[in-house]
Design a protein around this motif. Structure first.
Motif, short mmCIF file in Angstrom:
data_model
loop_
_atom_site.label_atom_id
_atom_site.label_comp_id
_atom_site.label_asym_id
_atom_site.label_seq_id
_atom_site.Cartn_x
_atom_site.Cartn_y
_atom_site.Cartn_z
N GLN A 262 8.23 88.98 12.46
CA GLN A 262 8.78 89.91 11.54
C GLN A 262 8.40 91.28 11.99
N ARG A 263 7.25 91.58 12.50
CA ARG A 263 6.90 92.79 13.01
C ARG A 263 6.63 93.40 14.48
N THR B 212 11.98 92.61 10.98
CA THR B 212 12.15 93.70 10.03
C THR B 212 11.90 95.20 10.61
N THR B 213 10.83 95.10 11.24
CA THR B 213 10.18 96.66 11.79
C THR B 213 9.91 96.51 13.28
N ARG C 260 17.96 91.36 10.00
CA ARG C 260 17.20 91.78 9.03
C ARG C 260 16.38 93.03 9.49
N LEU C 261 16.84 93.54 10.60
CA LEU C 261 15.98 94.86 10.96
C LEU C 261 16.17 96.04 10.27
N GLU C 262 15.33 96.61 9.52
CA GLU C 262 15.46 97.85 8.83
C GLU C 262 14.95 99.19 9.53
N GLN D 276 21.24 95.83 8.68
CA GLN D 276 20.15 96.10 7.54
C GLN D 276 19.51 97.27 8.02
#
Length: 235
Positions: A55-56, A79-80, A119-121, A143
């Motif tokens: 996720q990170r 996401t990050t 889902r990468l923001e 995203q």
């Protein structure tokens, strides 16, 4: 208290901090992968696609200096991504070194590739990182909200110019439906001759520092802005 996945009576931690040069301890079940400052400086390439739960991804300063290829692809939960200062480079933000070693840098063709991250923001890259990388590619990241590469303006006076992707020949950012901000620090993409910002309906701000898109090596430079209906400022 450890947090992670218990499998066959073995605990795999969900958050892992890598220090030194050993990357083998990272399991495919990790959710947060942190590379501590001054670590992984002998590794030649990194492929994060095996980390299916990631996720990170956070990298500190002065890391992965000998890495020639970073691939972040097919990480459905990511996401990050945050990269610190002076990482993924042997030249840092030294203009003298970068200009004098141009032939050697171009021959190595170092690449940072981002692909298929649903889902990468957030993508943030620090000062002096990826300065001797010649390819930067972002595709299929629907995203993504913001891209920050180096720093510009008043921030630079404290920590020096950025010089990210100094010899990258092109910068194509397109088909990013959620992105709102693109920031590029001073002297990044210095030798970039083809720049495209296209089909980003929510993009509000493009902020480009001094010395970017400055000198084409082979072709007449070209900058294209296309289908950016919300763009409020290109600074």
């Amino acid at each position: 208290l450890l947090k992670g996945l218990l499998l066959n009576q073995e605990m795999y931690e969900s958050s892992l901090v890598i220090q030194g040069s050993d990357f083998s301890m990272a399991s495919c079940f990790v959710e947060e992968l942190v590379v501590a400052n001054n670590s992984l400086n002998t590794i030649q390439s990194i492929n994060l696609s095996v980390f299916c739960l990631l996720q990170r991804f956070i990298v500190g300063d002065n890391c992965c200096r000998k890495c020639k290829r970073l691939l972040i692809a097919h990480n459905n939960a990511l996401t990050t991504t945050i990269i610190g200062n002076y990482s993924f480079t042997t030249h840092g933000n030294s203009l003298e070194l970068l200009l004098s070693d141009s032939n050697a840098i171009l021959r190595k063709r170092k690449a940072f590739l981002i692909r298929d991250l649903p889902r990468l923001e957030i993508l943030q890259i620090g000062v002096g990182s990826f300065s001797d990388y010649c390819e930067f590619s972002v595709t299929d990241v629907p995203q993504l909200i913001s891209i920050g590469i180096g720093r510009s303006g008043q921030q630079e006076k404290q920590i020096g110019i950025s010089c990210c992707f100094f010899y990258c020949s092109r910068l194509f950012l397109k088909e990013l439906p959620q992105i709102k901000t693109v920031k590029i620090g001073d002297y990044s993409f210095y030798h970039t001759n083809s720049v495209l910002f296209c089909n980003m309906p929510k993009l509000l701000f493009i902020i480009v520092g001094n010395g970017c898109f400055f000198r084409s090596l082979h072709y007449k430079g070209r900058l294209v802005l296309q289908n950016l209906p919300s763009l409020a400022a290109f600074t």
